[in-house]
Enzyme design. Structure first.
Site, mmCIF file in Angstrom:
data_model
loop_
_atom_site.group_PDB
_atom_site.id
_atom_site.type_symbol
_atom_site.label_atom_id
_atom_site.label_comp_id
_atom_site.label_asym_id
_atom_site.label_seq_id
_atom_site.Cartn_x
_atom_site.Cartn_y
_atom_site.Cartn_z
ATOM 1 N N GLY A 1 13.104 -8.452 14.560
ATOM 2 C CA GLY A 1 13.594 -9.857 13.768
ATOM 3 C C GLY A 1 14.876 -10.413 13.253
ATOM 4 N N ILE A 2 15.246 -10.659 12.160
ATOM 5 C CA ILE A 2 16.255 -11.085 11.363
ATOM 6 C C ILE A 2 17.062 -9.989 11.469
ATOM 7 C CG2 ILE A 2 17.277 -12.022 9.392
ATOM 8 C CD1 ILE A 2 14.838 -13.518 8.913
ATOM 9 N N GLY A 3 16.735 -8.822 11.225
ATOM 10 C CA GLY A 3 17.585 -7.723 11.061
ATOM 11 C C GLY A 3 18.362 -7.320 12.573
ATOM 12 N N SER B 1 13.947 -15.476 0.158
ATOM 13 C CA SER B 1 12.989 -16.505 1.147
ATOM 14 C C SER B 1 12.867 -17.838 0.153
ATOM 15 C CB SER B 1 11.683 -15.974 0.985
ATOM 16 O OG SER B 1 10.809 -17.100 1.527
ATOM 17 N N TYR C 1 4.580 -12.221 -2.740
ATOM 18 C CA TYR C 1 5.474 -12.491 -1.926
ATOM 19 C C TYR C 1 6.567 -13.282 -2.780
ATOM 20 C CZ TYR C 1 8.428 -13.420 2.139
ATOM 21 O OH TYR C 1 9.379 -13.443 2.988
ATOM 22 N N GLY D 1 15.705 -2.592 8.103
ATOM 23 C CA GLY D 1 14.733 -3.154 8.695
ATOM 24 C C GLY D 1 15.618 -4.014 9.840
ATOM 25 N N GLY D 2 16.410 -3.037 10.688
ATOM 26 C CA GLY D 2 17.333 -3.458 11.801
ATOM 27 C C GLY D 2 16.668 -3.489 13.132
HETATM 28 P P1 NAD Z 1 10.215 -8.474 10.984
HETATM 29 O O1 NAD Z 1 8.745 -8.060 10.541
HETATM 30 O O2 NAD Z 1 10.402 -8.564 12.216
HETATM 31 O O3 NAD Z 1 11.208 -7.243 10.333
HETATM 32 C C1 NAD Z 1 11.032 -6.522 9.314
HETATM 33 C C2 NAD Z 1 11.758 -5.261 9.164
HETATM 34 O O4 NAD Z 1 11.784 -4.583 7.957
HETATM 35 C C3 NAD Z 1 11.204 -4.210 10.252
HETATM 36 O O5 NAD Z 1 12.482 -3.747 10.756
HETATM 37 C C4 NAD Z 1 10.728 -3.288 9.547
HETATM 38 O O6 NAD Z 1 10.724 -1.929 10.074
HETATM 39 C C5 NAD Z 1 11.319 -3.089 8.120
HETATM 40 N N1 NAD Z 1 10.430 -2.957 7.239
HETATM 41 C C6 NAD Z 1 9.324 -3.221 6.648
HETATM 42 N N2 NAD Z 1 8.940 -2.268 5.566
HETATM 43 C C7 NAD Z 1 9.780 -1.339 5.571
HETATM 44 C C8 NAD Z 1 9.984 -0.024 4.887
HETATM 45 N N3 NAD Z 1 9.169 0.020 3.762
HETATM 46 N N4 NAD Z 1 11.157 0.505 4.814
HETATM 47 C C9 NAD Z 1 12.252 0.237 5.608
HETATM 48 N N5 NAD Z 1 11.929 -0.869 6.681
HETATM 49 C C10 NAD Z 1 10.807 -1.583 6.551
HETATM 50 O O7 NAD Z 1 10.489 -9.576 9.956
HETATM 51 P P2 NAD Z 1 11.420 -10.655 9.483
HETATM 52 O O8 NAD Z 1 10.958 -12.002 9.479
HETATM 53 O O9 NAD Z 1 12.535 -10.296 10.387
HETATM 54 O O10 NAD Z 1 11.911 -10.190 7.924
HETATM 55 C C11 NAD Z 1 13.045 -9.731 7.483
HETATM 56 C C12 NAD Z 1 13.136 -10.016 6.266
HETATM 57 O O11 NAD Z 1 13.261 -11.670 6.172
HETATM 58 C C13 NAD Z 1 12.239 -9.759 5.241
HETATM 59 O O12 NAD Z 1 12.662 -9.337 3.922
HETATM 60 C C14 NAD Z 1 11.248 -10.967 5.304
HETATM 61 O O13 NAD Z 1 10.689 -11.058 3.760
HETATM 62 C C15 NAD Z 1 12.466 -12.098 5.200
HETATM 63 N N6 NAD Z 1 12.187 -13.675 5.482
HETATM 64 C C16 NAD Z 1 11.292 -13.591 6.779
HETATM 65 C C17 NAD Z 1 10.980 -15.173 6.950
HETATM 66 C C18 NAD Z 1 10.239 -15.318 8.097
HETATM 67 O O14 NAD Z 1 9.796 -16.496 8.199
HETATM 68 N N7 NAD Z 1 10.382 -14.642 9.284
HETATM 69 C C19 NAD Z 1 11.382 -16.119 6.285
HETATM 70 C C20 NAD Z 1 11.832 -15.750 4.655
HETATM 71 C C21 NAD Z 1 12.200 -14.617 4.521
#
Ligand code: NAD
Length: 251
Positions: free
Chosen positions: A17-19, A135, A148, A13-14
């Site tokens: 967002g975080i990735g 999370s 979740y 998931g790079g």
């Molecule tokens: P985001 O939507 O910007 O990024 C999510 C990434 O995961 C994307 O690159 C997407 O392509 C990938 N992804 C989703 N489903 C997939 C699949 N089936 N196969 C391959 N890749 C897949 O969101 P983010 O906030 O950067 O989330 C990243 C992680 O951080 C997640 O695990 C999320 O649960 C966790 N998280 C986010 C928050 C927040 O507030 N944003 C808080 C706590 C935890």
């Protein structure tokens, strides 16, 4: 020499967002980085921007993870850092949880995450670092997050057991538990814009440091856990949440 020079890192998931922010920071610190995602256009765009290799692999599909591992093995033989980050957030109230949404969310956030590690294990170097993106919801009773939260709590349970079992290979396994972070994840829910704005404002008011996290905040912690500076840290969890998990009763 930078801290991560000579290390090969995978970020699931790079492309967003975080990735995305973590891939950038890993590369800045000297690592060779591979990002994955499920949407080929987005993966290509992000990998070009970041100057890293991009591979499309949907973690819901275990044979896609097999293919990903094969491709990485062909290119690099072994990897040193596995950031298990891909995930989704689908809110649903208790009483309105469908089997389909349960399977979908658990299938990506828990099953997909667990099998990412399981399938990368044969090509993980001894002494590698696995970081699972969980999370603070794993420990909260926030409305609409039952599935979740369960998916992330399950991931943290796997982190602890895997840390014990992989210690003989000096592979470290840790979890990072962010609070709310400004990423596209919330816009991918079915929430309307005014709901999203209301949610963001209410959340921000409850955070002692009075701001959402930025993806770069999380990236720095992940890079620390990936580095040899964290060589005595395994089986641990790090809340990175502006203090929201202290849950102050008076604010
Ligand atoms: P985001 O939507 O910007 O990024 C999510 C990434 O995961 C994307 O690159 C997407 O392509 C990938 N992804 C989703 N489903 C997939 C699949 N089936 N196969 C391959 N890749 C897949 O969101 P983010 O906030 O950067 O989330 C990243 C992680 O951080 C997640 O695990 C999320 O649960 C966790 N998280 C986010 C928050 C927040 O507030 N944003 C808080 C706590 C935890």
């Amino acid at each position: 020499m930078s801290k991560l020079t000579g290390k090969v890192a995978i970020v699931t998931g790079g492309n967003s967002g975080i990735g995305y922010a973590t891939a950038k920071e890993l590369k800045n610190q000297g690592a060779t980085v591979v990002i994955t995602g499920r949407d080929s256009l987005k993966v290509v765009k992000a990998s070009q921007e970041l100057g890293v290799k991009g591979i499309v692999a949907d973690v819901k599909n275990l044979s896609a993870i097999d293919k990903l591992v094969e491709e990485v093995k062909k290119a690099y033989e072994k990897i040193d850092i596995l950031f298990v980050n891909a995930g989704i957030f689908q809110p649903a109230a208790v009483g309105q949880i469908s089997e389909e949404m349960f399977d979908y969310q658990m299938g990506i956030n828990f099953k997909g995450a667990l099998f990412t590690t399981e399938k990368f294990l044969p090509i993980l170097s001894d002494g590698a670092s696995i970081i699972n993106l969980s999370s603070i919801n794993a420990y909260t009773g926030m409305p609409n997050t039952a599935v979740y939260a369960a998916s992330k709590a399950a991931l943290n349970a796997y982190t602890r057991t895997a840390a014990t079992e992989l210690a003989p290979r000096k592979i470290r396994v840790n979890s990072v538990n962010p609070g709310p972070v400004s990423t596209p994840i919330f816009g991918k829910t079915l929430m309307k814009e005014e709901q999203l704005n209301g949610f963001a404002e209410a959340m921000q008011n409850r955070i002692p440091l009075k701001r959402f996290g930025q993806p770069e905040d999380i990236a720095k912690l992940v890079c620390f856990l990936a580095s040899d500076d964290a060589s005595f840290i395994t089986g641990s969890e790090y809340n990175i949440d502006g203090g929201i998990n202290i849950n102050p009763l008076l604010n």
